[in-house]
Design an enzyme around this catalytic site. Structure first.
Site, mmCIF file in Angstrom:
data_model
loop_
_atom_site.group_PDB
_atom_site.id
_atom_site.type_symbol
_atom_site.label_atom_id
_atom_site.label_comp_id
_atom_site.label_asym_id
_atom_site.label_seq_id
_atom_site.Cartn_x
_atom_site.Cartn_y
_atom_site.Cartn_z
ATOM 1 N N ASP A 165 0.809 -1.216 0.000
ATOM 2 C CA ASP A 165 0.000 0.000 0.000
ATOM 3 C C ASP A 165 0.847 1.273 0.000
ATOM 4 O O ASP A 165 0.552 2.225 -0.718
ATOM 5 C CB ASP A 165 -0.934 0.023 1.215
ATOM 6 C CG ASP A 165 -2.004 -1.039 1.139
ATOM 7 O OD1 ASP A 165 -2.276 -1.532 0.030
ATOM 8 O OD2 ASP A 165 -2.586 -1.372 2.191
ATOM 9 N N LYS A 166 1.889 1.292 0.818
ATOM 10 C CA LYS A 166 2.708 2.495 0.938
ATOM 11 C C LYS A 166 3.408 2.821 -0.373
ATOM 12 O O LYS A 166 3.347 3.952 -0.868
ATOM 13 C CB LYS A 166 3.730 2.316 2.056
ATOM 14 C CG LYS A 166 4.669 3.482 2.225
ATOM 15 C CD LYS A 166 5.651 3.204 3.338
ATOM 16 C CE LYS A 166 6.737 4.244 3.364
ATOM 17 N NZ LYS A 166 7.735 3.941 4.380
#
Length: 191
Positions: A165-166
């Site tokens: 996600d990051k």
């Protein structure tokens, strides 16, 4: 986690989101909005900034290269940066850019896995064996599925090896120039 908090639209949504968050997330949200944090950050940046401002992942892609090459180089820098200092990431990306053929999806997909692993280890990149495997896998997918470019949508970016996600959120901002929602922070942010 932060997407739930920062993607608010109304007061009712705010209440619902806060109820769904953990106590830790609420504390982090309060810290982000605290006036002292904002003023300290602004004062620090006036003094010259942090290493991440000077040679963080968003600065490492070659902007003089074709756009798809710049975006791929940004993806490589983001994958390498996990648990690795900004200095080591910059040094490694620069060496990969200067290697024969440059840093493109084609050249990285064709690279020898053990040679790539050694190159990463020589630059003190954390987890060189895993990252070499992730980079080659991502390069193959970008080459075969996107013509050497990186995907634009979050779901496709997250499907690349070594991307969570990051990295996906940062890639949409740094490479594609749009905010996919959420705030990316390191695990040590709370310290």
């Amino acid at each position: 986690m932060f997407q739930r908090i920062f993607g608010r639209r109304s007061a009712e949504d705010d209440e619902e989101n806060v109820r769904k968050t953990t106590l830790r997330e609420v504390k982090i949200l309060r810290m982000l909005r605290h006036p002292n944090i904002v003023s300290l950050k602004e004062a620090f940046r006036r003094k010259g900034g942090a290493p991440v401002d000077l040679y963080g992942c968003q600065t490492l892609g070659d902007r003089s290269a074709p756009p798809h090459v710049f975006r791929f180089q940004t993806l490589v820098a983001l994958i390498l940066s996990a648990r690795t200092t900004d200095e080591a990431t910059m040094s490694c990306v620069r060496d990969l850019q200067w290697a024969d053929g440059g840093l493109t999806a084609d050249t990285l997909a064709a690279a020898d896995a053990s040679a790539l692993e050694r190159a990463l280890a020589n630059h003190e990149v954390a987890f060189p064996r895993n990252k070499a495997r992730y980079l080659r896998g991502a390069a193959e997918r970008c080459r075969d599925g996107y013509g050497g470019d990186v995907p634009r949508d979050l779901a496709s970016i997250r499907a690349l090896p070594g991307v969570g996600d990051k990295v996906a959120a940062l890639l949409t901002q740094a490479a594609w120039g749009y905010d996919a929602g959420g705030v990316a922070v390191d695990t040590h942010f709370h310290r």
